[in-house]
Design a protein around this motif. Sequence first.
Motif, mmCIF file in Angstrom:
data_model
loop_
_atom_site.group_PDB
_atom_site.id
_atom_site.type_symbol
_atom_site.label_atom_id
_atom_site.label_comp_id
_atom_site.label_asym_id
_atom_site.label_seq_id
_atom_site.Cartn_x
_atom_site.Cartn_y
_atom_site.Cartn_z
ATOM 1 N N GLU A 100 -10.170 3.792 8.562
ATOM 2 C CA GLU A 100 -9.145 4.729 8.087
ATOM 3 C C GLU A 100 -8.271 4.090 7.005
ATOM 4 O OE1 GLU A 100 -7.008 7.043 11.058
ATOM 5 O OE2 GLU A 100 -5.174 6.829 9.873
ATOM 6 N N VAL A 101 -7.846 2.862 7.237
ATOM 7 C CA VAL A 101 -6.933 2.220 6.280
ATOM 8 C C VAL A 101 -7.656 1.917 4.965
ATOM 9 C CG1 VAL A 101 -5.506 0.184 5.843
ATOM 10 C CG2 VAL A 101 -5.443 1.283 8.082
ATOM 11 N N LEU A 102 -8.874 1.460 5.036
ATOM 12 C CA LEU A 102 -9.584 1.103 3.798
ATOM 13 C C LEU A 102 -9.987 2.354 3.009
ATOM 14 C CD1 LEU A 102 -11.827 -1.876 4.969
ATOM 15 C CD2 LEU A 102 -9.647 -1.958 3.772
ATOM 16 N N ASP A 103 -10.386 3.417 3.692
ATOM 17 C CA ASP A 103 -10.843 4.624 2.993
ATOM 18 C C ASP A 103 -9.720 5.414 2.369
ATOM 19 O OD1 ASP A 103 -13.591 5.498 5.202
ATOM 20 O OD2 ASP A 103 -13.399 4.058 3.567
ATOM 21 N N ARG A 104 -8.567 5.414 3.029
ATOM 22 C CA ARG A 104 -7.512 6.310 2.580
ATOM 23 C C ARG A 104 -6.826 5.838 1.313
ATOM 24 N NH1 ARG A 104 -3.490 8.181 7.084
ATOM 25 N NH2 ARG A 104 -2.218 8.122 5.230
ATOM 26 N N ASP A 105 -7.234 4.701 0.784
ATOM 27 C CA ASP A 105 -6.548 4.224 -0.411
ATOM 28 C C ASP A 105 -6.972 5.000 -1.659
ATOM 29 O OD1 ASP A 105 -6.137 1.489 -2.490
ATOM 30 O OD2 ASP A 105 -4.557 2.289 -1.215
ATOM 31 N N ILE A 155 -6.983 -7.237 0.243
ATOM 32 C CA ILE A 155 -5.773 -7.372 1.069
ATOM 33 C C ILE A 155 -5.493 -8.848 1.352
ATOM 34 C CG2 ILE A 155 -4.661 -6.637 3.214
ATOM 35 C CD1 ILE A 155 -6.612 -4.228 3.219
ATOM 36 N N VAL A 156 -6.562 -9.613 1.603
ATOM 37 C CA VAL A 156 -6.393 -11.054 1.826
ATOM 38 C C VAL A 156 -5.794 -11.695 0.565
ATOM 39 C CG1 VAL A 156 -7.617 -13.226 2.246
ATOM 40 C CG2 VAL A 156 -8.231 -11.179 3.554
ATOM 41 N N ARG A 157 -6.222 -11.217 -0.597
ATOM 42 C CA ARG A 157 -5.687 -11.759 -1.857
ATOM 43 C C ARG A 157 -4.194 -11.439 -1.983
ATOM 44 N NH1 ARG A 157 -5.988 -9.329 -6.583
ATOM 45 N NH2 ARG A 157 -7.524 -7.869 -5.772
ATOM 46 N N ALA A 165 4.110 -4.702 -2.848
ATOM 47 C CA ALA A 165 4.207 -3.263 -2.562
ATOM 48 C C ALA A 165 2.891 -2.740 -1.998
ATOM 49 C CB ALA A 165 4.588 -2.502 -3.830
ATOM 50 N N LEU A 166 1.777 -3.198 -2.562
ATOM 51 C CA LEU A 166 0.464 -2.770 -2.072
ATOM 52 C C LEU A 166 0.246 -3.264 -0.648
ATOM 53 C CD1 LEU A 166 -1.575 -3.520 -5.317
ATOM 54 C CD2 LEU A 166 -1.292 -1.253 -4.276
#
Length: 323
Positions: free
Chosen positions: A69-74, A84-86, A115-116
Amino acid sequence: MGGVRTKVLYIIGWGRSGSTILDNVLGQLDGFFSTGEMHYVWDHLERRRPCGCGQPIDRCPVWSRVVAEVLDRDGRRGLEAADIVRWQRISMRLRHTPRLMRREPARLAEDAPLALYANVTSRLYNAIGRISGARVIVDSTKRPPDAALLRLLPGIDAYILHLIRDPRAVAHSWQRRRPQLDRPTEMDRYSSFSSSINWLAWNVAAELICRQIGREKSLSVRYEDFVAQPLETVARIASLVGERPARLPFIDRATVQLVANHSVAGNPGRFRSGRPVPLRLDSEWETRQRLLDRATASAVSLPLLARYGYRLRTRLGGRAPAQ
Ligand SMILES: [Zn+2]
């Protein structure tokens, strides 16, 4: 009025302070869900490390849905865990803690990676709440910058639990060799000096972050008090977040029932489940710690030792303290 905000109970404190077992206990309370050390979920997703339930994160029945859900909704770009690790590497290092504490929520957009990352983390907490059905999410990451970030997350009702343990016991624990169950290498080890310098710095940071969030939203707990009075301590923690659990996961006052959990990272203790575990203080350090290591830990942590009610003089070699 706005919707119900997701409650996050964030455990802050230096490593080896007993957060894994406390986290497991809190995660069993009705309406609570424990993520383990949530900061590492993206890195562990990339490396295919297992969840506390034994499945890789992208196969775990809870986390597979949460991360999808979190990765797709972007949106169009298609977010990757590596992105995200970066952002974490750019914005969430320990040295960024003071900057995070000073940051105005309204001016978050001026720092793009931060912010991201704040946006993703807010969505992550909300997705966990929705998918697990929990009212309270327990995150035992323990790192100061992640605690400082909570204030900047939209839609999150943040609480801080500051967990403290005797720095001599902590230093002794860091010197032991311990295998990791989710990778071939042993756990990191620290000298007594390094452990104690970190203990001091992380506890100072924790105090400042607790002060910033306010007394009604933070609580300090000594691990020793949790072990001595587990029921009372857990009830106090639950009441911080406005919960009164009907049942506590203790078999008796000194034994906790550990159950399978979905912690994404942390101490190997997160893989223990399905059995009663005695709650007792590991006091090996009192008899086995080298004198120099103990003196170093006491000296380095001295500025906070009395504040937390720890005595400077400790038992040496099992003998009674000198009067
Ligand atoms: Zn799982």
